[in-house]
Design a protein around this motif. Structure first.
Motif, PDB file in Angstrom:
ATOM      1  N   SER A  65      31.958  41.847  45.966  1.00 14.66           N
ATOM      2  CA  SER A  65      33.005  42.086  46.991  1.00 14.66           C
ATOM      3  C   SER A  65      32.492  41.562  48.356  1.00 14.66           C
ATOM      4  O   SER A  65      31.449  41.659  48.986  1.00 14.66           O
ATOM      5  N   THR A  96      40.793  44.467  42.695  1.00 13.84           N
ATOM      6  CA  THR A  96      41.082  43.511  43.786  1.00 13.84           C
ATOM      7  C   THR A  96      42.499  43.729  44.584  1.00 13.84           C
ATOM      8  O   THR A  96      42.575  42.988  45.451  1.00 13.84           O
ATOM      9  N   TRP A 150      35.553  37.076  46.425  1.00 11.12           N
ATOM     10  CA  TRP A 150      34.411  37.407  46.278  1.00 11.12           C
ATOM     11  C   TRP A 150      33.345  36.337  45.971  1.00 11.12           C
ATOM     12  O   TRP A 150      33.578  35.290  45.777  1.00 11.12           O
TER      13      TRP A 150
END
Length: 258
Positions: free
Chosen positions: A134, A187, A123
């Motif tokens: 992101s 994530t 990121w």
């Protein structure tokens, strides 16, 4: 698809997978973690209270706003805090937060960096904010530094400036290790799965999501929640501080379609 199989969509990235089944959160909290519930058959809501009465989770569907709201009351010299999640926040990501909250072996103090899981997944810094964005540009996590809500954390997923998909909010006193657990689940690169094909997905645009459709044994789909409950029930109070691995998505059986 046969009578023994269910059509399942496997979706990445998970932040664009839609909300999923609320039972993924509510059932384990009750069956594995001992949270009690208030049942009002006249109201479309769920209220769950932790065994020590310090936390209350409300799931209350709204056309707009946050569907999930968790209040943790001041206790043992620690201040009160809150967390809330929009309707389309994937339940697998919310699970990262509540599983850390209920884990008897999770660390309660010590250093924790909620941004670290995001950095590990490449990121980038958010322009003009204390936060990260992101790689696909749809989600940002930031910590506010304004007078209205100083120190609060926001995680926001959008598809363009006019299309908010979901938002998670954490009060300034939310324990950092819980926000880090949320960021870790956010994530996680493994796909999440949804039945009923594309129902509930915020987008089918292949520029943003990968969606593989499989025929999966119905027994595997039905057993995934039970496996999650069992995994959380088996956590030991004297175990080392490690996160339990959630059940894998049900294994595909037959054809692969897009």
């Amino acid at each position: 698809m046969t009578p023994d199989t269910v059509e399942v969509a496997f979706i990445t990235p998970r932040h664009l997978a839609g909300g999923g089944d609320p039972a993924w959160i509510t059932v384990p909290l009750h069956r594995a973690c001992g949270w009690t519930y208030d049942d009002d058959p006249l109201m479309p809501r769920v209220v769950l209270t932790s065994p020590d009465k310090t936390s209350v989770l409300r799931l209350e569907p709204h056309t707009d706003g946050q569907w999930w709201v968790l209040h943790h009351f001041a206790h043992g010299g620690r201040p009160a805090w809150y967390a809330s999640f929009g309707a389309r926040t994937p339940v697998e990501i919310i699970a990262g937060f509540v599983d850390a909250l209920t884990d008897p072996a999770a660390p309660r103090t010590g250093p924790s960096d909620p941004f670290e899981p995001l950095r590990r997944q490449s990121w980038e810094p958010a322009p003009g904010a204390v936060g990260l964005v992101s790689p696909d540009g749809t989600t940002r996590m930031e910590r506010l530094v304004d007078e209205a809500d100083p120190g609060a954390w926001f995680v926001t997923t959008t598809l363009g400036p006019e299309h908010l998909v979901w938002q998670a909010r954490f009060g300034e006193n939310t324990p950092p290790h819980l926000i880090e657990a949320f960021a870790t689940a956010l994530t996680e690169p493994r796909p999440v799965w949804r039945t009923n094909g594309a129902l509930g997905l915020p987008t089918l645009d292949p520029k943003f999501i990968n969606r593989g459709v499989e025929d999966v044994l119905a027994a595997n789909v039905a057993g995934a929640l039970a496996g999650r409950v069992e995994s959380l029930s088996n956590r030991q109070h004297d175990a080392p501080p490690v996160r339990p691995n959630p059940p894998e998505p049900p294994a595909p059986r037959a054809s692969h379609r897009r």
